[in-house]
Scaffold this motif. Structure first.
Motif, mmCIF file in Angstrom:
data_model
loop_
_atom_site.group_PDB
_atom_site.id
_atom_site.type_symbol
_atom_site.label_atom_id
_atom_site.label_comp_id
_atom_site.label_asym_id
_atom_site.label_seq_id
_atom_site.Cartn_x
_atom_site.Cartn_y
_atom_site.Cartn_z
ATOM 1 N N ASP A 131 11.347 11.268 24.788
ATOM 2 C CA ASP A 131 10.882 12.216 25.804
ATOM 3 C C ASP A 131 9.817 13.092 25.147
ATOM 4 O OD1 ASP A 131 10.443 13.960 27.823
ATOM 5 O OD2 ASP A 131 12.521 14.696 27.956
ATOM 6 N N LEU A 132 8.569 12.757 25.378
ATOM 7 C CA LEU A 132 7.466 13.438 24.697
ATOM 8 C C LEU A 132 7.169 14.802 25.298
ATOM 9 C CD1 LEU A 132 5.142 10.388 24.059
ATOM 10 C CD2 LEU A 132 6.361 11.744 22.361
ATOM 11 N N ARG A 133 7.924 15.240 26.286
ATOM 12 C CA ARG A 133 7.789 16.613 26.762
ATOM 13 C C ARG A 133 8.438 17.580 25.774
ATOM 14 N NH1 ARG A 133 9.932 15.346 32.769
ATOM 15 N NH2 ARG A 133 11.409 14.216 31.426
ATOM 16 N N ASN A 134 9.261 17.044 24.893
ATOM 17 C CA ASN A 134 9.844 17.858 23.836
ATOM 18 C C ASN A 134 8.782 18.106 22.776
ATOM 19 O OD1 ASN A 134 11.325 17.712 20.951
ATOM 20 N ND2 ASN A 134 12.652 18.765 22.425
ATOM 21 N N ASN A 135 8.541 19.366 22.443
ATOM 22 C CA ASN A 135 7.432 19.732 21.564
ATOM 23 C C ASN A 135 7.561 19.105 20.177
ATOM 24 O OD1 ASN A 135 6.237 21.222 23.584
ATOM 25 N ND2 ASN A 135 7.304 23.130 23.008
ATOM 26 N N LYS A 136 8.776 19.161 19.606
ATOM 27 C CA LYS A 136 8.952 18.639 18.240
ATOM 28 C C LYS A 136 8.719 17.131 18.203
ATOM 29 C CE LYS A 136 12.084 22.138 16.344
ATOM 30 N NZ LYS A 136 13.398 22.375 15.690
ATOM 31 N N LEU A 137 9.216 16.480 19.218
ATOM 32 C CA LEU A 137 9.050 15.032 19.237
ATOM 33 C C LEU A 137 7.588 14.678 19.504
ATOM 34 C CD1 LEU A 137 11.026 12.727 18.832
ATOM 35 C CD2 LEU A 137 11.239 12.512 21.313
ATOM 36 N N ASN A 138 6.932 15.490 20.326
ATOM 37 C CA ASN A 138 5.529 15.274 20.610
ATOM 38 C C ASN A 138 4.702 15.434 19.344
ATOM 39 O OD1 ASN A 138 2.714 15.946 21.505
ATOM 40 N ND2 ASN A 138 3.637 15.644 23.549
ATOM 41 N N LEU A 164 -4.256 3.714 22.644
ATOM 42 C CA LEU A 164 -4.724 4.945 23.279
ATOM 43 C C LEU A 164 -5.073 4.698 24.740
ATOM 44 C CD1 LEU A 164 -5.305 7.917 22.819
ATOM 45 C CD2 LEU A 164 -7.621 7.310 22.071
ATOM 46 N N GLU A 165 -5.669 3.563 25.039
ATOM 47 C CA GLU A 165 -5.988 3.233 26.439
ATOM 48 C C GLU A 165 -4.705 3.117 27.263
ATOM 49 O OE1 GLU A 165 -8.239 -0.324 26.227
ATOM 50 O OE2 GLU A 165 -10.127 0.693 25.652
ATOM 51 N N TYR A 166 -3.677 2.542 26.671
ATOM 52 C CA TYR A 166 -2.394 2.412 27.356
ATOM 53 C C TYR A 166 -1.806 3.787 27.678
ATOM 54 C CZ TYR A 166 2.664 1.762 27.803
ATOM 55 O OH TYR A 166 3.960 1.822 28.228
ATOM 56 N N ILE A 167 -1.931 4.732 26.722
ATOM 57 C CA ILE A 167 -1.396 6.073 26.945
ATOM 58 C C ILE A 167 -2.144 6.763 28.095
ATOM 59 C CG2 ILE A 167 -1.131 8.356 25.897
ATOM 60 C CD1 ILE A 167 -0.761 6.921 23.189
ATOM 61 N N LYS A 168 -3.425 6.599 28.094
ATOM 62 C CA LYS A 168 -4.223 7.220 29.157
ATOM 63 C C LYS A 168 -3.877 6.615 30.517
ATOM 64 C CE LYS A 168 -8.140 8.401 26.174
ATOM 65 N NZ LYS A 168 -9.569 8.128 25.862
ATOM 66 N N LYS A 169 -3.640 5.329 30.544
ATOM 67 C CA LYS A 169 -3.279 4.662 31.796
ATOM 68 C C LYS A 169 -1.918 5.143 32.285
ATOM 69 C CE LYS A 169 -2.787 0.064 33.859
ATOM 70 N NZ LYS A 169 -2.832 -1.407 33.615
ATOM 71 N N ARG A 170 -0.996 5.289 31.358
ATOM 72 C CA ARG A 170 0.344 5.745 31.733
ATOM 73 C C ARG A 170 0.324 7.187 32.239
ATOM 74 N NH1 ARG A 170 4.931 3.603 29.448
ATOM 75 N NH2 ARG A 170 5.972 5.166 30.769
ATOM 76 N N SER A 171 -0.631 7.978 31.764
ATOM 77 C CA SER A 171 -0.675 9.384 32.162
ATOM 78 C C SER A 171 -0.968 9.552 33.650
ATOM 79 C CB SER A 171 -1.745 10.126 31.338
ATOM 80 O OG SER A 171 -3.043 9.637 31.648
ATOM 81 N N HIS A 199 2.162 14.438 31.182
ATOM 82 C CA HIS A 199 2.115 14.981 29.818
ATOM 83 C C HIS A 199 1.484 13.996 28.840
ATOM 84 C CE1 HIS A 199 5.896 12.753 30.327
ATOM 85 N NE2 HIS A 199 5.885 12.557 29.007
ATOM 86 N N PHE A 200 1.365 12.717 29.246
ATOM 87 C CA PHE A 200 0.709 11.741 28.369
ATOM 88 C C PHE A 200 -0.786 12.050 28.238
ATOM 89 C CE2 PHE A 200 3.193 7.644 27.538
ATOM 90 C CZ PHE A 200 4.400 8.342 27.385
ATOM 91 N N ALA A 201 -1.374 12.722 29.312
ATOM 92 C CA ALA A 201 -2.806 13.060 29.255
ATOM 93 C C ALA A 201 -3.058 14.051 28.133
ATOM 94 C CB ALA A 201 -3.252 13.631 30.600
ATOM 95 N N GLU A 202 -2.163 15.051 28.012
ATOM 96 C CA GLU A 202 -2.300 16.042 26.936
ATOM 97 C C GLU A 202 -2.105 15.373 25.577
ATOM 98 O OE1 GLU A 202 -0.103 20.107 25.332
ATOM 99 O OE2 GLU A 202 0.440 19.263 27.286
ATOM 100 N N LEU A 203 -1.158 14.440 25.535
ATOM 101 C CA LEU A 203 -0.917 13.745 24.271
ATOM 102 C C LEU A 203 -2.149 12.962 23.857
ATOM 103 C CD1 LEU A 203 0.989 12.761 21.991
ATOM 104 C CD2 LEU A 203 1.716 10.911 23.522
ATOM 105 N N ALA A 204 -2.805 12.301 24.809
ATOM 106 C CA ALA A 204 -3.978 11.487 24.486
ATOM 107 C C ALA A 204 -5.087 12.324 23.875
ATOM 108 C CB ALA A 204 -4.478 10.785 25.750
#
Length: 926
Positions: A866-873, A898-905, A912-917
């Motif tokens: 769950d990447l909404r968790n700050n520590k895990l992110n 990275l393209e996959y992450i952006k697509k999932r966002s 939250h995947f957009a911020e991660l990207a």
């Protein structure tokens, strides 16, 4: 050290499945044709089949998971419990048993004891005629009166007192009565009624003078002498007990000088009592029964008594009764003084002198009255003569056989004696004189004892020892001239069976083919073979024993026609199994074994009993016993039994009776018993897993746990290198594949109520932790990463898959916070192990491995965390950077990720995947 708490993302598997479906595209009618090829892209995990080598069988003590069978027994050997309930053996009993054993060993283990012949005699010599037995009538108070009478009066009372004759007894009634007398003897002795015991023995001995049902006499002799043996042991042990001092026991090789006067007087009293018996036959037998007691009186007592008892037998008029008496004296003599051969020889030579009585008027008249033919009558002598000659021939010099042959010639080559001589002496002696024996057989009178039985006895010797090479062909020709003329199919096959081995042993397939053709010729008319299946099977066994080259065997023209005589289905199957087993045992090359195993497996797959599942399982059990030395066949059988269990579940769906459940458990037991016999450790591991899955699918939860525990406990035994197609390969890749499959199964295995939360997962992790991994290998960490996949799936409210009618942990715990807390604890431990390992890879030579592992762990967090968790992110960002830090990351892979992450966002709840990207930079190589 920072502890990372794992936060698995919440999954909606139904929505994810829907999003993965192929998009439906409408087709115009003209675009569709049923034969038009359709391209389907399928993604699946390929399960590779590997072959392993025999591994070390040492077990690891580091595993925290107990042996699945350890709970069955409480540590106490069940046989020990049984033995503990038995009465303790006293010191006197121990001493007695030791002496009995030593006395028996005085003649060596190569001497066939009388006990081995007893059963055969009782089975062979039977009757349907009525028998009679004389029984003493006892009256109340007789035990008291016996104590005040004189010994001689007591014996007179037995011989002249009140008696009754039991008439019209069947053979079984007669045997039961004899057994009752034997028990009465023991009871009288134990109640200190010694004279009464003697009376019973005398009474029984008198029965040996009765030949009214003559064909039963050998069996009667066996039964009565059993009672005499019992009496002899009781008397000897009684006197021996009087010699044993409470402080010093009597030595085994005691002398008469060491015997006290009381014991000697008691011993003499017994002999005086026996000497007072009026009739010859009971007096002889009872004294012979206690012959061993002479050891208490004189060193030469036995050697002096044997000639006297031998002479006593001359007073017995009936030749059959006399020869049995001589057999008993030889039997007792071999037990107490086997070195006194002169007495044995004297008994046999005395018998030869009186042998002409058989053809006298007295015997002939008796046979006419009883309607007994002379051939049958002569067979009644065989047990006694065979035993006497066995005693004489035991460790006798070869010259004694020459003397015996000369004496037989003087009697006109009597067939009965000649047969006994060939049965008694060593096969080497007989084989060396084969032509002499054939000449004697030719001159025998066939009216009393058929010649084919003599040739059969000669053939039995030649199966054990070889005759001179120059005589072998002539011996076969002479024997077969007689055998082939036999008209009775049973007589023929009994003789031919023996000589087939001689033929196979010394000749080629040409001669064997001739013999088989002759057997077919004799046994085919009137389907005589149906009454001779055991002998025909024996012939097949002999042929395949000597013909190891099966190309030669099947080139024997008459071999297959010979097999055609086995028309009874069950017998035919047994013969085919026999041939198959011989063929398997003859193979030595692994390629041939593999080829044969493939053929057998093809046959096993074709065998079907329809819905008769029990018969199907019985077939598999029998196949296992036959092909236990072919591992591929055992593997196939385990797969077949597992498939059978699943078919049973499918057919009986909705009708889970106790019988069905018991059958499934029988299938499971078959697999659990068979798997340990496999040498390939990965075959065992995969079959434990597969069988556990089958057990789970059939709601056999405890059995499934046993399979999984066995798999866990086997992991430490996986060797570093295994043999794959003749080459040694590292095993860790195969172990990683197995463990990943195992993790997928463990998701749906419910926790045992008595074993604690995640008991199988914890046990497996302990084994993985303690396993010795290669230094330059990261498979251990890859396994830990896969464990995170499993644990993440376990935290979901509803699992991704289930087993029908089996409640997994999602149902058992219902998302309980304590259960989730336990999972998180395990996750924290696993993550710590992964990060610690990544730190150890910071050296130059390991930087590439560090990059690959970091990206592998990053993808795990991306998929399951769950990447909404700050520590895990933040941890995921650090892993991304670590993967690129030293320039070992593959740019294309990083770009696609990275393209996959952006697509999932762009998907719901994934913003939250957009911020991660934005926090994942791509480093270019310069």
């Amino acid at each position: 050290q920072i502890v990372f708490q794992w936060h698995a993302r919440i999954r909606n598997y139904t929505t994810e499945f829907e999003s993965c479906r192929l998009e439906a595209v409408s087709l115009e009618f003209g675009d569709y044709h049923p034969l038009k090829p359709i391209t389907v892209t399928e993604s699946k995990t390929k399960k590779m089949s590997r072959k392993g080598s025999t591994s070390s069988t040492s077990s690891s003590s580091s595993s925290s998971v107990m042996d699945p069978l350890s709970s069955v027994l409480d540590g106490t050997d069940p046989l020990s419990l049984f033995a503990a309930t038995a009465d303790p053996v006293t010191a006197a009993d121990s001493t007695r048993k030791k002496r009995d054993k030593e006395d028996h060993l005085a003649v060596g283990s190569d001497f066939e004891p009388w006990s081995s012949k007893r059963g055969e005699i009782l089975a062979r010599y039977t009757t349907t005629e009525k028998l009679s037995i004389v029984s003493k009538v006892t009256t109340p108070g007789s035990a008291v009166s016996e104590k005040v009478r004189t010994r001689l009066e007591e014996l007179d009372d037995l011989e002249e007192g009140s008696q009754k004759e039991l008439l019209n007894l069947t053979q079984q009634d007669y045997i039961n009565r004899i057994e009752e007398l034997n028990q009465s003897l023991k009871d009288a002795w134990s109640s200190d009624q010694k004279v009464k015991a003697l009376k019973i023995v005398i009474q029984c001995s008198k029965l040996l003078s009765d030949t009214t049902v003559i064909q039963f006499y050998p069996s009667k002799f066996v039964l009565i002498t059993d009672i005499l043996d019992t009496f002899g042991k009781l008397v000897y042990e009684r006197i021996l007990s009087m010699c044993v001092d409470s402080r010093v026991s009597l030595p085994d090789n005691f002398t008469p000088e060491s015997i006290n006067d009381t014991a000697k007087e008691t011993c003499l009293n017994w002999f005086f009592k026996i000497a007072s018996i009026r009739e010859l036959i009971p007096r002889f037998y009872v004294e012979a029964a206690i012959l061993k007691c002479n050891k208490f009186l004189s060193k030469t007592g036995i050697s002096e008594c044997l000639p006297r008892l031998t002479s006593m037998i001359r007073g017995i008029g009936d030749p059959l009764v006399a020869v049995c008496a001589r057999a008993y004296l030889c039997r007792v003599g071999m037990e107490v003084a086997p070195h006194l051969k002169e007495s044995l020889n004297k008994n046999f030579f005395d018998f030869l002198l009186t042998f002409k009585q058989i053809h006298g008027d007295t015997v002939q008249n008796q046979l006419v009255v009883q309607c007994v033919e002379i051939p049958l009558y002569l067979t009644l002598y065989s047990p006694a003569i065979d035993w006497i000659l066995q005693c004489i021939a035991y460790r006798a010099p070869e010259g004694l056989l020459t003397e015996m042959m000369e004496r037989c010639k003087k009697l006109g080559n009597n067939a009965l004696l000649l047969n006994s001589v060939m049965s008694a002496f060593r096969a080497e002696f007989i084989a060396a004189r084969s032509m002499d024996f054939i000449a004697m057989i030719k001159e025998c009178d066939e009216s009393g004892f058929p010649k084919h039985l003599l040739f059969r006895s000669l053939g039995l010797n030649l199966a054990l020892a070889d005759p001179p090479e120059s005589d072998r062909l002539q011996i076969l020709n002479e024997a077969w001239k007689v055998i082939t003329k036999l008209k009775n199919p049973q007589d023929y096959i009994n003789c031919a069976e023996v000589w087939v081995e001689y033929t196979c042993r010394h000749f080629t397939k040409r001669e064997v083919n001739t013999v088989l053709a002759d057997v077919i010729k004799h046994m085919t008319p009137d389907r005589a073979f149906e009454e001779a299946y055991p002998q025909l099977q024996s012939i097949i066994q002999k042929v395949i024993t000597y013909f190891h080259d099966f190309s030669i065997l099947f080139s024997v023209e008459k071999f297959l026609p010979f097999l055609d005589m086995f028309q009874k289905e069950c017998v035919r199957v047994e013969v085919c199994k026999c041939i198959m087993e011989a063929f398997i045992n003859a193979l030595t090359l692994e390629d041939e074994k593999r080829m044969l195993a493939a053929l057998i497996n093809g046959f096993i797959k074709m065998v079907s009993f329809g819905r008769d599942f029990e018969q199907q399982l019985s077939f598999y059990v029998e196949a296992r016993s036959m092909f236990c030395n072919l591992e591929p066949v055992l593997v196939q059988l385990i797969h077949s039994v597992n498939q059978l269990a699943m078919e049973t579940r499918k057919v009986m769906k909705g009708n889970h009776s106790r019988k069905t459940a018991a059958f499934v458990r029988a299938c499971v037991a078959f697999c659990f018993i068979t798997i340990p016999s496999l040498s390939s450790i990965f075959a065992r591991l995969n079959l434990y897993l597969h069988s556990g899955q089958v057990a789970l699918a059939n709601q056999c939860l405890s059995q499934a746990d046993a399979f999984f525990k066995a798999a866990v406990s086997l992991v430490p035994e996986v060797p570093k290198m295994i043999n794959i197609d003749g080459k040694m390969r590292p095993s860790e890749t195969f172990l990683l594949e197995f463990l990943c499959n195992f993790f997928s199964t463990l998701l749906i295995v419910p926790d045992h109520p008595e074993q604690g939360v995640l008991f199988l997962v914890r046990g497996l992790l302990n084994v993985i932790q303690d396993y010795t991994w290669e230094e330059n290998c990261d498979d251990k960490i890859r396994i830990y990463t896969n464990v995170l996949h499993l644990l993440s799936a376990m935290t979901q409210e509803t699992y991704i898959y289930h087993v029908d009618k089996v409640d997994s942990n999602d149902t058992l715990y219902g998302g309980d916070s304590k259960f989730l807390a336990e999972i998180n604890k395990v996750c924290e431990t696993v993550i710590t192990q992964i990060l610690d390992h990544l730190k150890t890879l910071g050296k130059d030579e390991a930087l590439k491995r560090q990059s690959q592992l970091a990206l592998y762990f990053f993808n795990t967090i991306l998929a399951h965390g769950d990447l909404r968790n700050n520590k895990l992110n933040q941890l995921s960002v650090n892993l991304w950077n670590l993967a690129q830090k030293h320039g070992f990351a593959d740019t294309k892979t990083m770009v696609k990720t990275l393209e996959y992450i952006k697509k999932r966002s762009k998907q719901p709840e994934m913003s939250h995947f957009a911020e991660l990207a934005l926090r994942l930079p791509l480093q270019s190589r310069t």
